[in-house]
Design an enzyme around this catalytic site. Structure first.
Site, PDB file in Angstrom:
ATOM      1  N   ALA A 268      -6.594 -12.076 -44.693  1.00 42.01           N
ATOM      2  CA  ALA A 268      -5.379 -11.499 -44.098  1.00 42.01           C
ATOM      3  C   ALA A 268      -4.236 -12.501 -43.998  1.00 42.01           C
ATOM      4  CB  ALA A 268      -5.694 -10.933 -42.721  1.00 42.01           C
ATOM      5  N   ALA A 269      -4.304 -13.582 -44.741  1.00 38.18           N
ATOM      6  CA  ALA A 269      -3.261 -14.611 -44.620  1.00 38.18           C
ATOM      7  C   ALA A 269      -1.889 -14.063 -44.993  1.00 38.18           C
ATOM      8  CB  ALA A 269      -3.615 -15.814 -45.485  1.00 38.18           C
ATOM      9  N   GLY A 270      -1.812 -13.363 -46.122  1.00 37.42           N
ATOM     10  CA  GLY A 270      -0.530 -12.814 -46.540  1.00 37.42           C
ATOM     11  C   GLY A 270       0.004 -11.790 -45.559  1.00 37.42           C
ATOM     12  N   ASP A 271      -0.873 -10.945 -45.039  1.00 36.28           N
ATOM     13  CA  ASP A 271      -0.450  -9.941 -44.064  1.00 36.28           C
ATOM     14  C   ASP A 271       0.018 -10.594 -42.768  1.00 36.28           C
ATOM     15  OD1 ASP A 271      -1.117  -7.917 -45.851  1.00 36.28           O
ATOM     16  OD2 ASP A 271      -3.164  -7.739 -45.082  1.00 36.28           O
TER      17      ASP A 271
END
Length: 320
Positions: A268-271
């Site tokens: 979920a880094a990009g989110d």
């Protein structure tokens, strides 16, 4: 009105009372297996652990924006099943407004099948389910939610006509529009870029959108330039451990180095970056401040397993 690039380093007061973000997008139940490596075609691997956790790009970005300082409303669709009930309850526990979260009577809640390897890289297969029932009519029914927001965030895990409807409505209403073009399958429709204030792909998505290699900050700058020539106002390309390349307005591209952390799971880094950036935009932070804040939030998220469980709070980011 739409937010234009602000002066780098400007001291802009934060007003959380007006920091409203509307997220239009997907909600999935993530089925996550950890294995030593990603399997080859036709190969069966023994996994180490399994977990079922709330996810979906829309849901993740809504949770991130809420934890990182914004008042958030979610527009989307879940199934009338246990997964849908769990996803809704999770959003409500984050104080996210779910009045515009519809329930399908015919499709199950979307799911994502995720494998995470020992290098913290992942491979994901998404089954849209009820996310496929988000339509332009859905957007029209909940236009008041968009009207109440400062920032509107969209991704590409719902049908393209619904994404376009959300972008067009947000532009007509004078909102700041953020598009995370994920998953990207090719160049965006030409008319979409004029509706978007901040286009935020990762390196793979930027390569798909432009047909150019995006492996380094310099290559990201070339891809960003191509997207700006195509009509994008502001392009922010996330590059994982290589940081962020930002091409804002007419300014020269700027590279923001990534914080150094020991990664556990990048799911979920990009989110988290998108949600943190949107929350900062809604609080009228300077753009360089917003990018660095979102980077710190994303860096904290990769030190933890899972999608939504990995997203940090505003207090954690401020202390980092």
């Amino acid at each position: 009105m739409s937010v234009s690039p602000q002066t780098k380093g400007a001291d802009v007061p934060v007003n959380q009372a007006s920091a409203r973000v509307a997220v239009v997008g997907s909600l999935n139940m993530d089925l996550v297996a950890r294995a030593p490596r990603l399997p080859q075609p036709g190969e069966t691997l023994a996994g180490r652990t399994f977990a079922q956790v709330p996810g979906g790009k829309g849901g993740n970005q809504a949770v991130a924006a809420a934890r990182l300082g914004a008042q958030v409303a979610m527009i989307g669709c879940v199934g009338g099943d246990a997964n849908g009930a769990q996803l809704r309850a999770g959003l409500e526990a984050e104080r996210i407004d779910c009045a515009a979260l519809e329930i399908s009577t015919s499709a199950p809640t979307g799911v994502a099948l995720i494998i995470v390897d020992d290098g913290s890289q992942n491979s994901i297969v998404i089954v849209a389910g009820s996310n496929g029932e988000v339509t332009p009519a859905t957007i029209a029914r909940h236009e008041a939610v968009l009207a109440a927001a400062e920032v509107v965030v969209c991704q590409l895990e719902t049908p393209p006509d619904s994404v376009h409807a959300a972008l067009a409505a947000a532009r007509r209403l004078g909102k700041t529009v953020v598009l995370n073009p994920a998953p990207a399958v090719g160049p965006l429709p030409a008319a979409w870029l004029a509706l978007v204030d901040y286009l935020i792909p990762n390196e793979l998505e930027a390569a798909t959108l432009t047909g150019l290699p995006v492996r380094t900050p310099d290559e990201a700058a070339a891809a960003a330039a191509a997207l700006r020539r195509a009509g994008a106002r502001n392009v922010i390309i996330t590059l994982g451990a290589q940081g962020v390349l930002a091409a804002l307005g007419d300014a020269a591209p700027a590279h923001f180095a990534a914080p150094r952390v020991a990664a556990v799971d990048t799911t979920a880094a990009g989110d988290t970056f998108i949600g943190g950036f949107a929350a900062q935009l809604a609080q009228r932070a300077a753009l360089d401040v917003a990018i660095r804040f979102a980077q710190r939030a994303a860096a904290l998220s990769v030190t933890r397993a899972g999608a939504q469980p990995s997203i940090p709070s505003r207090a954690e980011v401020d202390a980092s």
